[in-house]
Design a protein around this motif. Structure first.
Motif, PDB file in Angstrom:
ATOM      1  N   TYR A  97       0.842  -1.207   0.000  1.00 36.09           N
ATOM      2  CA  TYR A  97       0.000   0.000   0.000  1.00 36.09           C
ATOM      3  C   TYR A  97       0.872   1.251   0.000  1.00 36.09           C
ATOM      4  O   TYR A  97       0.657   2.190  -0.784  1.00 36.09           O
ATOM      5  CB  TYR A  97      -0.912  -0.008   1.229  1.00 36.09           C
ATOM      6  N   LYS A 101       1.172   4.163  -2.974  1.00 35.67           N
ATOM      7  CA  LYS A 101       0.848   5.565  -2.722  1.00 35.67           C
ATOM      8  C   LYS A 101       2.023   6.471  -3.076  1.00 35.67           C
ATOM      9  O   LYS A 101       1.843   7.513  -3.723  1.00 35.67           O
ATOM     10  CB  LYS A 101       0.469   5.757  -1.251  1.00 35.67           C
ATOM     11  N   SER A 140      -8.215  -1.785  -1.360  1.00 43.47           N
ATOM     12  CA  SER A 140      -6.853  -1.333  -1.666  1.00 43.47           C
ATOM     13  C   SER A 140      -6.079  -2.214  -2.639  1.00 43.47           C
ATOM     14  O   SER A 140      -5.511  -1.714  -3.603  1.00 43.47           O
ATOM     15  CB  SER A 140      -6.051  -1.216  -0.361  1.00 43.47           C
ATOM     16  N   THR A 144      -3.787  -1.405  -6.123  1.00 43.63           N
ATOM     17  CA  THR A 144      -2.332  -1.552  -6.243  1.00 43.63           C
ATOM     18  C   THR A 144      -1.966  -2.339  -7.492  1.00 43.63           C
ATOM     19  O   THR A 144      -1.061  -1.961  -8.238  1.00 43.63           O
ATOM     20  CB  THR A 144      -1.762  -2.257  -4.996  1.00 43.63           C
TER      21      THR A 144
END
Length: 407
Positions: A97, A101, A140, A144
């Motif tokens: 994660y 980001k 999430s 990704t």
């Protein structure tokens, strides 16, 4: 090209993928002129950190099994600009994660190595855990993977199986070779070290299992097969189980298996490293891996590199390659299947075993040498770095050793 590989941990107890990450990175540096650094959710004072032969940023464990660590995220925000591309190793933890980001914020390309973590086996065997992962997938993990330049699988079987695990499934996938290095240490000294460390194995024929002591590895079935067939197995044969027991699974196996004949037939060594590990492999007459799910099986490749034939379940995804080379035997991941492997191996003529040993080394050299894997990874990374920099009319043409072999 400067590369950052982001992992949840570089602890060698995590298994073969960590070893291959390190070895392929060293090849990328030595043979292709790359600079490769690692970042992980490990404590910087962990004993194993100082043994990593690459620059490693250990940024702390974080909170819980997920590894929640906002300091790691802040560090990535600052450092990711220093790299041309990022490789996320594995799924389901905070490191992925955080890397996603940071990369999207800095407009840096990244790829993801799955390392078997999308296997449908987990959905069937652990439905509650799968349900929990499904929530995280929606929130999430699918993002990704969707935003990655490529999601990398190590063989077609792993790639196809992953499609049955989660929905929605939107990603750009690619299959790249995976592998490991062969060990060129002194075989005599390594074997002597191993046998001196475990003298009860001298003059015994070793069937070796090496890997994490974990339910997915099928160790309970392996032990059961050895005990239930003890009257049909040559008394000189013994099973050596080597690997870290981080989940206290050994005790559960011992509670389920009759103790009669166990001490004499099955030897537990714990985790073996360095020359002791290679001494165990080179002392074995055959390697056995009965896994219920194995995306690759680095230790299988390590055994092949030492000319040790392998007995594996058909859930080890490289079983087709092993069979095509005649480098081992394959059966179902059941008690009947593993029993069949043991008995069929025992019944082979010595000349057939020697031929299988030669084929094992050939299989490794042509399919699983880390240099082949590093070549393929390098080409993909270079292409993606160029695309990310919007160099429209540039094509990367890298002539590999494999190309030359095919001409």
């Amino acid at each position: 090209m400067k590369i950052l590989r982001v992992l949840s941990s570089v602890d060698p107890r995590g298994g073969g993928p960590i070893e291959s990450v390190i070895r392929s990175s060293m090849i990328l540096e030595k043979d292709f002129g790359c600079s490769v650094e690692l970042a992980s959710l490990d404590n910087e004072n962990s004993d194993f950190i100082k043994n990593i032969p690459l620059k490693t940023f250990a940024r702390g464990k974080g909170f819980g099994t997920f590894g929640l660590n906002f300091n790691f995220l802040s560090w990535l925000y600052k450092k990711v600009h220093d790299y041309d591309i990022v490789i996320i190793e594995g799924l389901w933890q905070f490191h992925g994660y955080a890397a996603r980001k940071a990369c999207l914020r800095a407009k840096k390309p990244y790829v993801v190595y799955v390392h078997g973590m999308l296997a449908s086996w987990f959905r069937k065997q652990h439905p509650l855990k799968h349900l929990k992962k499904s929530v995280y997938w929606l929130l999430s993990e699918r993002i990704t993977l969707k935003k990655a330049r490529y999601v990398i699988f190590t063989n077609p079987e792993e790639k196809e199986d992953a499609k049955r695990s989660f929905w929605p499934y939107e990603l750009e996938d690619i299959v790249l070779n995976f592998g490991t290095t062969q060990n060129n240490g002194n075989a005599y000294n390594q074997q002597k070290l191993f046998l001196d460390s475990f003298p009860m194995l001298k003059n015994r024929r070793v069937v070796l299992f090496m890997g994490r002591i974990d339910p997915i590895k099928g160790i309970d079935i392996l032990c059961d097969a050895f005990i239930k067939n003890k009257h049909n197995i040559d008394p000189s044969l013994c099973l050596v189980i080597a690997g870290p027991d981080t989940k206290n699974y050994k005790a559960k196996i011992l509670n389920k298996i009759p103790s009669v004949g166990l001490t004499d037939k099955i030897i537990w060594t714990g985790m073996l490293k360095d020359d002791l590990k290679w001494g165990a492999i080179k002392s074995a007459e055959v390697f056995l891996l009965p896994s219920h799910q194995e995306s690759f099986g680095v230790v299988v490749a390590e055994a092949l590199s030492c000319s040790v034939p392998v007995l594996i379940s058909n859930k080890v995804n490289i079983h087709g390659i092993v069979s095509s080379y005649g480098a081992g035997l394959v059966a179902e991941d059941t008690l009947a299947g593993i029993s069949k492997l043991l008995l069929n191996w025992q019944q082979l003529q010595q000349s057939d075993k020697e031929l299988m040993s030669l084929r094992a080394k050939k299989c490794f050299d042509e399919q699983f040498d880390i240099r082949i894997a590093a070549e393929e990874l390098y080409n993909v990374l270079v292409q993606n770095v160029i695309e990310a920099k919007n160099i429209d009319n540039t094509k990367v043409s890298v002539i590999t050793n494999r190309d030359l072999r095919n001409d």
